[in-house]
Write a protein that holds these residues in place. Structure first.
Motif, mmCIF file in Angstrom:
data_model
loop_
_atom_site.group_PDB
_atom_site.id
_atom_site.type_symbol
_atom_site.label_atom_id
_atom_site.label_comp_id
_atom_site.label_asym_id
_atom_site.label_seq_id
_atom_site.Cartn_x
_atom_site.Cartn_y
_atom_site.Cartn_z
ATOM 1 N N PRO A 99 0.837 -1.205 0.000
ATOM 2 C CA PRO A 99 0.000 0.000 0.000
ATOM 3 C C PRO A 99 0.869 1.251 0.000
ATOM 4 O O PRO A 99 1.818 1.355 0.783
ATOM 5 C CB PRO A 99 -0.799 -0.120 1.300
ATOM 6 C CG PRO A 99 -0.736 -1.572 1.667
ATOM 7 C CD PRO A 99 0.604 -2.049 1.192
ATOM 8 N N LYS A 128 -6.741 -3.460 -7.192
ATOM 9 C CA LYS A 128 -6.777 -2.108 -6.632
ATOM 10 C C LYS A 128 -7.446 -1.135 -7.588
ATOM 11 O O LYS A 128 -7.124 -1.090 -8.775
ATOM 12 C CB LYS A 128 -5.345 -1.644 -6.337
ATOM 13 C CG LYS A 128 -5.247 -0.418 -5.455
ATOM 14 C CD LYS A 128 -5.698 -0.703 -4.042
ATOM 15 C CE LYS A 128 -5.542 0.505 -3.135
ATOM 16 N NZ LYS A 128 -6.028 0.242 -1.769
ATOM 17 N N GLU A 143 -3.799 7.364 -1.817
ATOM 18 C CA GLU A 143 -3.750 5.957 -1.442
ATOM 19 C C GLU A 143 -3.848 5.108 -2.699
ATOM 20 O O GLU A 143 -4.723 5.297 -3.537
ATOM 21 C CB GLU A 143 -4.906 5.594 -0.493
ATOM 22 C CG GLU A 143 -4.862 6.311 0.848
ATOM 23 C CD GLU A 143 -6.012 5.873 1.753
ATOM 24 O OE1 GLU A 143 -6.711 4.901 1.397
ATOM 25 O OE2 GLU A 143 -6.204 6.504 2.798
ATOM 26 N N ALA A 145 -1.475 1.361 -4.400
ATOM 27 C CA ALA A 145 -0.564 0.268 -4.051
ATOM 28 C C ALA A 145 0.334 0.004 -5.242
ATOM 29 O O ALA A 145 0.020 0.362 -6.379
ATOM 30 C CB ALA A 145 -1.332 -0.999 -3.681
#
Length: 245
Positions: A99, A128, A143, A145
């Motif tokens: 992450p 994701k 945010e 990954a």
């Protein structure tokens, strides 16, 4: 992928700057890796290097949709940069999700409009999804990954508001995709180059079937072995699978 783009064919093999066959003196050959420049992807219809920020990556125009069915949305390819400090090269052999926020540089298409405004960012293999806004070709994500292995930084970009579902391609699609990949100059017609190929897909029209597929595996076969690992991106066009370009 440095910021320059080079075309030898209409398509290309995909790999990111961290992967295996960086040019001499490139970041991946050094003892330490710097992430600022971005990625070199091989997006396939032949063998051509594509650089971040240069022309690449929207799907070929689809044929007219059946009556009552909306046309598929435009699809672009982006490169996710986690903006990490300089670090030792990774040697992970398996999918290793981490992450992390960062930025996606959306590659400009050869034809059709560039991505703009709100978009959805998808890394199918990582499972994701994120939303953001394109600003001068870049989408900043607080945010997201990344996969801590070479050559898996490419992402799929679609217009904001698109209903995206991550799905597994069915057996027939996997066979058709492998048959398409093995014909590329990059894999030299060698079926062994497909060993260990990973595939994940997204459904864009709600029918539960794969519409766009991202793969991870060998992207350059030469002299009896795989020389680099990275990604290919393909889109369904009727009964065919075509490379995003």
């Amino acid at each position: 992928m440095t910021t320059a783009t080079t075309r030898r064919d209409r398509g290309a093999v995909a790999r990111l700057t961290r992967p295996g066959i960086a040019p001499p003196g490139g970041a991946c050959r050094a003892r330490r890796v710097e992430h600022a420049p971005g990625v070199r992807m091989f997006l396939a219809l032949g063998l051509a290097a594509v650089g971040v920020g240069g022309g690449a990556a929207a799907a070929p125009a689809p044929k007219a949709s059946p009556p009552g069915k909306p046309p598929p949305p435009p699809v672009w390819i982006g490169v996710f940069d986690p903006r990490l400090p300089v670090h030792a090269p990774w040697d992970n052999g398996k999918l290793t999700p981490v992450p992390h926020g960062g930025a996606v540089r959306v590659l400009a298409p050869d034809e059709g409009p560039a991505a703009s405004g709100d978009v959805v960012i998808v890394h199918p293999l990582l499972g994701k999804l994120a939303t953001g806004k394109v600003d001068q070709g870049v989408v900043v994500l607080a945010e997201f990954a990344f996969d801590q292995r070479d050559g898996d930084d490419g992402v799929i970009v679609v217009p904001g508001g698109t209903a995206v579902t991550i799905v597994a391609p069915n057996t027939a699609d996997v066979a058709a995709i492998k048959a398409t990949l093995v014909k590329t100059d990059a894999l030299a017609g060698v079926r062994r180059a497909l060993a260990g190929l990973e595939l994940a897909a997204i459904d864009l029209d709600g029918d539960g079937k794969a519409d766009v597929v991202a793969t991870y595996g060998c992207t350059a076969w030469f002299d009896g072995s795989c020389q680099a690992r990275g990604q290919f991106f393909l889109a369904r066009r009727g009964a065919r699978w075509v490379f995003l370009e």
